[in-house]
Design an enzyme around this catalytic site. Structure first.
Site, mmCIF file in Angstrom:
data_model
loop_
_atom_site.group_PDB
_atom_site.id
_atom_site.type_symbol
_atom_site.label_atom_id
_atom_site.label_comp_id
_atom_site.label_asym_id
_atom_site.label_seq_id
_atom_site.Cartn_x
_atom_site.Cartn_y
_atom_site.Cartn_z
ATOM 1 N N LYS A 21 -8.300 25.395 17.887
ATOM 2 C CA LYS A 21 -8.510 24.192 18.710
ATOM 3 C C LYS A 21 -7.226 23.353 18.626
ATOM 4 O O LYS A 21 -6.974 22.653 17.648
ATOM 5 C CB LYS A 21 -9.746 23.463 18.184
ATOM 6 C CG LYS A 21 -9.935 21.989 18.484
ATOM 7 C CD LYS A 21 -9.838 21.510 19.881
ATOM 8 C CE LYS A 21 -9.833 19.993 19.856
ATOM 9 N NZ LYS A 21 -8.481 19.418 19.999
ATOM 10 N N CYS A 41 5.902 15.057 10.448
ATOM 11 C CA CYS A 41 5.315 14.613 9.174
ATOM 12 C C CYS A 41 6.388 14.611 8.100
ATOM 13 O O CYS A 41 6.214 13.999 7.057
ATOM 14 C CB CYS A 41 4.116 15.449 8.792
ATOM 15 S SG CYS A 41 4.461 17.170 8.732
ATOM 16 N N GLU A 52 -3.233 19.415 5.848
ATOM 17 C CA GLU A 52 -1.808 19.080 5.858
ATOM 18 C C GLU A 52 -1.680 17.753 6.595
ATOM 19 O O GLU A 52 -1.899 17.711 7.803
ATOM 20 C CB GLU A 52 -1.097 20.221 6.610
ATOM 21 C CG GLU A 52 0.387 20.257 6.470
ATOM 22 C CD GLU A 52 0.807 20.213 5.031
ATOM 23 O OE1 GLU A 52 0.418 21.100 4.266
ATOM 24 O OE2 GLU A 52 1.523 19.260 4.679
ATOM 25 N N VAL A 93 -8.192 11.635 9.576
ATOM 26 C CA VAL A 93 -8.993 12.744 10.129
ATOM 27 C C VAL A 93 -9.154 13.843 9.072
ATOM 28 O O VAL A 93 -10.225 14.445 8.947
ATOM 29 C CB VAL A 93 -8.372 13.292 11.439
ATOM 30 C CG1 VAL A 93 -9.157 14.482 11.957
ATOM 31 C CG2 VAL A 93 -8.308 12.204 12.500
ATOM 32 N N GLU A 138 2.456 5.318 7.269
ATOM 33 C CA GLU A 138 3.110 6.234 8.197
ATOM 34 C C GLU A 138 3.032 5.656 9.615
ATOM 35 O O GLU A 138 1.951 5.375 10.111
ATOM 36 C CB GLU A 138 2.431 7.608 8.168
ATOM 37 C CG GLU A 138 3.180 8.636 8.995
ATOM 38 C CD GLU A 138 2.553 10.023 8.935
ATOM 39 O OE1 GLU A 138 1.322 10.127 9.033
ATOM 40 O OE2 GLU A 138 3.317 10.999 8.811
ATOM 41 N N GLY A 151 -2.804 17.080 10.604
ATOM 42 C CA GLY A 151 -2.972 15.831 11.362
ATOM 43 C C GLY A 151 -2.957 14.649 10.411
ATOM 44 O O GLY A 151 -2.375 14.724 9.325
HETATM 45 C C1 UN1 Z 1 5.345 18.597 10.931
HETATM 46 O O1 UN1 Z 1 5.942 17.616 11.324
HETATM 47 O O2 UN1 Z 1 4.092 18.575 10.870
HETATM 48 O O3 UN1 Z 1 10.253 20.711 8.292
HETATM 49 C C2 UN1 Z 1 5.985 19.888 10.609
HETATM 50 C C3 UN1 Z 1 10.146 20.359 9.466
HETATM 51 C C4 UN1 Z 1 9.527 21.314 10.453
HETATM 52 C C5 UN1 Z 1 8.044 21.221 10.459
HETATM 53 C C6 UN1 Z 1 7.472 19.848 10.538
HETATM 54 N N1 UN1 Z 1 9.932 22.654 10.108
HETATM 55 O O4 UN1 Z 1 10.531 19.284 9.848
#
Ligand code: UN1
Length: 498
Positions: A175, A284, A250, A232, A386, A228
């Site tokens: 999804k 992230c 994650e 959530v 964040e 995400g």
């Molecule tokens: C993310 O932002 O969820 O290391 C992943 C990094 C990328 C992946 C980011 N290879 O910035």
């Protein structure tokens, strides 16, 4: 006419039972409709989970190297379609073209890597304390995996999850985010093209609150992997933890770069521009805090602000553009909320940015200026939460220990970096930083797929994505211990015979 997409369930492209649809828009120009998709609900999810359940025993029975060979075919197709799919990533998600192509490249890398894992999937052997007895471990698939992915890496993150899940022998209900549904659909169509057996990979489009919610609540799942927000992620955990199914979460980051007084300042500025404003800060792993030694604070600040001001904002498909839009209006509002808090509540000085960017063609997109704050303190909200946008907080440290203390003073722990020429300090920092990932003399972003990816504290719940053994393979397999006693006697471990 925008392209009409369908769900992919049990090897067939189908509409949602409700026949309702939703659209995805180009965030650089919201007049451009990228695609129309089925707005799925619990009934579609149920069909997909049932299909995945039915397909599981046959898929599991295919030897792992042969499953890997099928994935290798997908890898080849993906590599050939890189330009087309990469451009679509830019059109649907907004990141600039080079990054859009990089997103697909990350998926290509993962595809080849995981295809080859089919020939490894190692277990271990260990000695027994008894004679004529052997012990070994084998990896078995978990079962039906729900994979829920965000919009910021619309091909790479699905690839991080789908390839290891499949090579390990699981079947999947995928999804994707409704904001990047076209990328997900084009990606899944490659598996269809190479003839993946029906039900092994199913795609259900829809909103998180409808299809996503139905999926996490479905009783037919054996595992779930989610990328995400922490909010959530917590909700997912609350629903699935009581069922004791595997759940790999994650989530967010508040990543830091430390710039020491002996650092190569130009290198550090380069790294912080890339980590702070690359992907418009929507990774992230993005660095939203830069902790600078007081001796070099002013020099760094001057150079960093100068570079940020010059960044070319616009439609990422155009040549020379360095920063694309935010994903949607909600994302812009979220950034504006933090700018308001910084001004009114924390009274922090803004060095540049702070506004929507609406010049020329940009008026139809969700653009925002690169924004930098001066002398931010650990207690300030923009140093803790964040933001997921192009906002960087500069923070001053008295010395190395102070810098580490500031760096670790947040609830997240994904990525981190230090710029220094002192090898001892670099090593000390690498051990002291509370994060799943540490970079020395480079940016916090750009993790390679052969290394485990994930974080500590609020960022994750102890699992890792990517990587092989010690990484994703742990998530997507269950370890089974097989013991053979070939002595012909019932030998008793731990028991002292009279
Ligand atoms: C993310 O932002 O969820 O290391 C992943 C990094 C990328 C992946 C980011 N290879 O910035």
């Amino acid at each position: 006419m925008p392209k009409q997409y369908l769900n992919y369930i049990n090897g067939k492209w189908v509409t949602a039972v409700s026949r309702k649809t939703f659209k995805s828009l180009n965030p650089a120009n919201t007049k451009d409709i990228v695609g129309i998709f089925p707005r799925s609900d619990a009934r579609d999810v149920d069909h997909a989970v049932r299909a995945a359940k039915k397909a599981f025993s046959k898929w599991k029975a295919i030897p792992a190297p042969k499953r890997g060979e099928l994935l290798f075919e997908v890898a080849e197709l993906l590599r050939k379609r890189k330009t087309k799919l990469g451009d679509l990533v830019t059109r649907e998600m907004g990141k600039v073209k080079k990054e859009g192509h990089g997103d697909v490249q990350e998926a290509v890398d993962m595809a080849y890597y995981m295809a080859a894992e089919g020939r490894r999937l190692h277990g271990q052997t260990m000695p027994s304390e008894l004679r004529n007895k052997s012990i070994r471990t084998v990896r078995e698939p978990v079962g039906v995996f729900a994979l829920i992915t965000p919009w910021n890496f619309p091909v790479a993150i699905p690839a991080w999850k789908i390839f290891p899940a499949l090579v390990c022998g699981n079947t999947v209900v995928f999804k994707p985010s409704n904001y990047t549904a076209a990328c997900a659909a084009e990606f899944v169509s490659l598996f269809d093209e190479i003839g993946i057996p029906p039900g092994v990979l199913n795609l259900v489009h829809g909103y998180g609150s409808e299809a996503g919610e139905a999926l996490i609540n479905h009783n037919g799942l054996n595992g779930i992997s989610f990328t995400g927000s922490s909010a959530v992620g917590r909700h997912v955990a609350e629903i699935v933890a009581p069922k004791f199914i595997k759940h790999c979460l994650e989530m967010g980051g508040k990543n830091v770069v430390i710039v020491m007084d002996d650092a190569d300042i130009d290198l550090a500025v380069d790294g912080c521009i890339w980590a702070g404003f690359g992907t418009t800060g929507q990774r992230c792993t993005a660095a939203s805090r830069v902790v600078i030694h007081k001796k070099v604070y002013n020099t760094f600040r001057e150079k960093f602000v100068k570079r940020a001001r010059k960044l070319k904002i616009g439609n990422g498909l155009k040549k020379g553009i360095e920063m694309g839009p935010l994903i949607n209006e909600d994302a812009v509002k979220k950034v504006e909320k933090y700018i308001d808090i910084a001004k009114k509540r924390d009274k922090v000085r803004m060095l540049c940015g702070g506004k929507r960017h609406t010049q020329g063609e940009c008026k139809y997109g969700h653009f925002f200026q690169p924004t930098i704050y001066d002398n931010v303190k650990p207690k300030h909200v923009i140093a803790c939460e964040e933001i997921f946008g192009p906002v960087v907080a500069l923070m001053k440290a008295d010395n190395f220990e102070h810098a580490i203390k500031i760096a670790n003073g947040v609830e997240y722990g994904l990525s981190s970096a230090i710029f220094t020429r002192d090898v001892n300090r670099a090593e000390y920092a690498a051990r002291a930083l509370e994060a799943g990932i540490v970079y020395i003399n480079t940016a916090t972003i750009g993790a390679e797929i052969q290394a485990p990816f994930g974080g500590v504290k609020r960022t994750g719940n102890g699992h890792r994505e990517a990587g092989g053994i010690g990484g994703a393979l742990e998530t997507y397999t269950e370890m089974k211990v097989i013991t053979i006693d070939y002595s012909g006697k019932i030998q008793k471990a731990q028991i002292q015979e009279d």
